[in-house]
Design an enzyme around this catalytic site. Structure first.
Site, short mmCIF file in Angstrom:
data_model
loop_
_atom_site.label_atom_id
_atom_site.label_comp_id
_atom_site.label_asym_id
_atom_site.label_seq_id
_atom_site.Cartn_x
_atom_site.Cartn_y
_atom_site.Cartn_z
N ALA A 95 -17.66 -6.04 -3.89
CA ALA A 95 -17.75 -6.96 -2.55
C ALA A 95 -19.09 -7.13 -1.85
CB ALA A 95 -16.65 -6.70 -1.55
N HIS A 227 -11.25 -2.15 -5.44
CA HIS A 227 -10.80 -0.79 -5.01
C HIS A 227 -9.90 -0.95 -3.56
CE1 HIS A 227 -13.82 0.60 -1.97
NE2 HIS A 227 -14.67 -0.53 -2.59
N CYS A 350 -18.39 2.25 5.20
CA CYS A 350 -19.70 2.31 5.27
C CYS A 350 -20.49 2.56 6.62
CB CYS A 350 -19.79 0.73 5.08
SG CYS A 350 -18.99 0.14 3.66
N1 PMP Z 1 -16.37 -6.40 3.15
C1 PMP Z 1 -15.22 -5.57 3.77
C2 PMP Z 1 -14.28 -6.60 4.67
C3 PMP Z 1 -14.75 -4.53 3.43
O1 PMP Z 1 -13.91 -3.71 4.12
C4 PMP Z 1 -15.66 -3.85 2.35
C5 PMP Z 1 -15.25 -2.30 1.97
N2 PMP Z 1 -15.43 -1.34 3.10
C6 PMP Z 1 -16.57 -4.46 1.70
C7 PMP Z 1 -17.04 -5.81 2.14
C8 PMP Z 1 -17.50 -3.86 0.65
O2 PMP Z 1 -16.65 -3.80 -0.39
P1 PMP Z 1 -17.19 -2.92 -1.80
O3 PMP Z 1 -16.93 -1.32 -1.41
O4 PMP Z 1 -16.39 -3.37 -2.99
O5 PMP Z 1 -18.61 -3.12 -1.79
#
Ligand code: PMP
Length: 407
Positions: A95, A227, A350
């Site tokens: 994402a 995931h 993150c």
């Molecule tokens: N957007 C949202 C709302 C998320 O919760 C996350 C994952 N923490 C992401 C984007 C990023 O997803 P990815 O780990 O697949 O890069």
């Protein structure tokens, strides 16, 4: 419906042989919004494609052709599940990549029409930081809409922020820290009167968990991740409506209709289709189970943990429950539970290593002490009431110990 993986606490890992030393104790995993385990059927699909259909789908030989057909099939299945066209899908590495592609791709391809973008103050860093960069280095103007005390954007604010130069509105479907559900259908309705403004939705915490209707909600671009719904890490998707003007960020090949150059990860993309199919199976039942678990754990927390504050309102997604126990430091609580084999987050994975108060909780006008002590409990249909009983009892113990030290 459930696959009941046995979650055991891992005590040591060796990279050479990938051997795991297990403690024998079962762990309690309450961090499903950070990531989920992989459904065994998804892993089987992934392994099978890698073992048997490993050719490059762009190779001219018959073997490559078979893999290309399989990749196309994965797109068709995914498109059918999302009720969109296969040519509207771009498989990505997750994402974060899909959000980067959507935002920068729209900004760069449409800057002759305008330089204004509307978003909210509670977006995931992969949206928020990308827009900050567009603002700081590329001359775009970004309006960051506020949220109310439940973490919800106001539709009236979206409309009021629109300018003649607005080219994009990017609002997430469900917030990843508190679970607030945004009025996506209503925003889509407003934007239908502004055909030149594109509507992007980060639906990572929604797809596979709640019903999402891309066409009915008039969404132009939508991001999802495998995931968060029992699929693979490093696997995601950007839906891009036919006719949306997007500049590719990755050049050097015609893969994904030229929107994402590079040899595709066919096994992961096929696994994505499988992940989504499994996630959508029995969705209302799974949702009802999680709703019941959410209500159950809220009640238990209020009964057993003195001073607990629920930052997620009851209108939030049942998969996410954000709590604070001020003035106790959330990382100390998380480590205390960690020692008991109970795993949860302080905020989105993150940004969990940042020390400051949460941007999301602060935006909800929570007092500083509460905003800087948020803990995210995230559930799935695999969670059990027994696990929640243990979690709340252990949390009450940790809190009691910490209060003794503070005194
Ligand atoms: N957007 C949202 C709302 C998320 O919760 C996350 C994952 N923490 C992401 C984007 C990023 O997803 P990815 O780990 O697949 O890069």
């Amino acid at each position: 419906m459930t696959f009941m993986m046995k979650f055991v606490k891992i005590v040591a890992i060796s990279i050479e042989c990938l051997a795991l030393e297990e403690s024998g104790d079962e762990m309690i995993y309450l961090d499903y919004s950070a990531t989920t385990p992989v459904h065994p059927e998804v892993l089987t699909t992934f392994t099978k494609v890698n073992n048997e259909l490993f050719a490059n789908p762009d190779s001219l030989h018959n073997f490559g052709g078979k893999v290309a057909t399989l990749l196309q099939k994965a797109k068709e299945v995914t498109a059918q599940l999302l009720k969109v066209q296969p040519q509207e899908l771009i498989f990505t590495s997750g994402a974060t990549e899909a959000n980067n592609l959507a935002l920068r791709g729209i900004a760069f391809a449409n800057r002759q029409r305008g330089n204004h973008i509307i978003t909210s103050v509670i977006e995931h860093p992969s949206v928020y930081d990308t827009l900050k960069q567009l603002e700081q280095h590329f001359g775009f103007e970004v309006t960051y809409l506020p949220v109310d005390h439940t973490g919800k954007v106001s539709v009236v604010d979206v409309q009021a922020a629109i300018r003649p130069t607005t080219i994009l509105v990017s609002i997430m479907a469900i917030n990843n820290e508190v679970g607030s559900i945004q009025p996506i259908a209503e925003i889509g309705k407003i934007l239908s009167e502004y055909p030149k403004i594109y509507f992007h939705v980060d639906a990572v915490q929604a797809v596979g968990k709640v019903a999402v209707d891309i066409k009915e909600w008039r969404i132009d671009l939508l991001t999802c991740s495998a995931h968060k719904m029992f699929g693979l890490k490093g696997s995601g998707l950007l839906f891009k409506r036919i006719g949306v003007n997007l500049m590719p960020l990755q050049t050097g090949g015609s893969q994904e209709d030229g929107y994402r150059a590079g040899t595709p990860n066919v096994a992961a993309n096929v696994a994505f289709a499988k992940t989504l199919r499994l996630a959508l199976e029995h969705l209302p039942q799974k949702q009802a189970m999680v709703q019941e678990l959410n209500t159950y754990v809220r009640t238990l927390l209020e009964q057993k943990v003195v001073g607990v504050v629920c930052n997620s309102s009851v209108t939030c997604s049942p998969y996410i429950l954000n709590i604070s126990i001020p003035p106790l430091r959330p990382e100390v609580i998380v480590h205390g539970l960690d020692a008991k084999g109970i795993y949860l987050s302080t905020r989105s994975a993150c940004s969990s290593k940042e020390a400051k108060a949460s941007r999301v909780l602060t935006a909800m006008h929570l007092r500083d002490e509460v905003a800087s002590s948020g803990i995210r409990v995230s559930l799935s249909h695999e969670t059990t009431k027994e696990q929640l009983n243990i979690f709340v009892d252990e949390l009450a113990n940790v809190v009691e110990q910490m209060r003794k030290v503070v005194k």
